[in-house]
Scaffold this active site. Sequence first.
Site, PDB file in Angstrom:
ATOM      1  N   GLY A  73      38.743  28.452  -1.118  1.00 35.01           N
ATOM      2  CA  GLY A  73      38.562  29.903  -1.143  1.00 35.01           C
ATOM      3  C   GLY A  73      37.199  30.240  -1.734  1.00 35.01           C
ATOM      4  N   GLN A  75      36.339  31.561  -4.472  1.00 35.80           N
ATOM      5  CA  GLN A  75      36.187  31.203  -5.889  1.00 35.80           C
ATOM      6  C   GLN A  75      36.734  29.810  -6.181  1.00 35.80           C
ATOM      7  OE1 GLN A  75      34.541  32.594  -8.377  1.00 35.80           O
ATOM      8  NE2 GLN A  75      33.783  34.244  -7.089  1.00 35.80           N
ATOM      9  N   SER A  76      36.715  28.950  -5.203  1.00 34.66           N
ATOM     10  CA  SER A  76      37.231  27.596  -5.396  1.00 34.66           C
ATOM     11  C   SER A  76      36.503  26.872  -6.538  1.00 34.66           C
ATOM     12  CB  SER A  76      37.047  26.808  -4.091  1.00 34.66           C
ATOM     13  OG  SER A  76      37.231  25.424  -4.336  1.00 34.66           O
ATOM     14  N   ASN A  77      37.251  26.475  -7.551  1.00 35.80           N
ATOM     15  CA  ASN A  77      36.673  25.652  -8.626  1.00 35.80           C
ATOM     16  C   ASN A  77      36.285  24.286  -8.069  1.00 35.80           C
ATOM     17  OD1 ASN A  77      37.383  27.575 -10.779  1.00 35.80           O
ATOM     18  ND2 ASN A  77      39.494  26.985 -10.298  1.00 35.80           N
ATOM     19  N   ALA A  79      35.225  23.581  -5.027  1.00 42.59           N
ATOM     20  CA  ALA A  79      33.969  23.639  -4.275  1.00 42.59           C
ATOM     21  C   ALA A  79      32.780  23.665  -5.247  1.00 42.59           C
ATOM     22  CB  ALA A  79      33.955  24.867  -3.367  1.00 42.59           C
TER      23      ALA A  79
END
Length: 315
Positions: A73, A75-77, A79
């Site tokens: 997503g 706000q993927s941590n 990524a």
Amino acid sequence: MKTTQDFDRISIGVFPTPVQKLESISRLLGTQVYVKRDDLTGLGLGGNKVRKLEYLLADAKAQGAEVVFTTGGAQSNHAMLTAAAARKLGMTPILILKKRGVTARQGNQLLEHLMGVDVRFMDTDDYADIYAEMDRVGKALGRPYYKIPCGGSNALGTLGYVDCAREIRDQGLHFDHLICAEGSGGTMAGLALGAKLYLPGTRVTGMMVDSDPFEEITVRLMREAAALLDADVQVSAEDFDLRDLCGPGYAIPSQEGNAAVAMMAENEGLFLDPVYTGKAFAGLIAMAREGAFKPTDRVLFLHSGGAGGLFAVGV
Ligand SMILES: *Cc1c(COP(=O)(O)O)cnc(C)c1O
């Protein structure tokens, strides 16, 4: 059987992470609550993905990759940490993210901006579209590339949390319960398999923060990781418990989750996040209130990170 130490691993984080007792929370909940500080894994703002990336990026390097793709997503941590690890290792990160969540330059988006990362959004709900786009972009670049799935949750990434269970055993501590958030499944599957191998008597509970078929996903990842390890174990859904804490939806804060974030901050000066760890800790609180733990039980909560999301999503 092999062990996690038989696999290539690149050192990007700082391990072992500490285990600490939460004295005030233990008094409030009437059981012995400890936290495994995987928010302190030592890369970026910390978090669980670092353990998986040590295996995944070792594989990427071994295959000669120069470019690393991953997804999640907005706000993927995962990524953000993949990009940070790639930068540290001199590889080029490209993030193809779902246009879902906070896309403004806040939280993990801000950190990705600071790292000068190539971030692209795709308006799709199907990861298959995104993996196809990675191949298209990778081939067009003409450089060797490596694709990491959403959350780093494949068999190799799952080894990171099998190894975390081994690390807990080596820290010489016994727990009756081990509790974590479940988002893409690798963390929970790794801990459940790792507990089977290294932590007899520890029951693992996954707090589901999305609405995917997690029983199936967890069993599949446990089996695939067990196969990588040549481990002679029978894996089934009896090996773990799951609990639904998704509430209004993935990455949408819930009332119980926010209350758990506040309780941890007010009593321990420890910060959870609204997307994963707050909801997971709300599940632990609910279990305590239902009488699932004896006063003498030792309950270990995995703090899997998520600070980037806290600053973007808020509570
Ligand atoms: C990704 C993530 C999780 C969930 O781990 P999975 O292996 O994807 O299930 C939990 N907490 C945080 C902070 C995360 O970023």
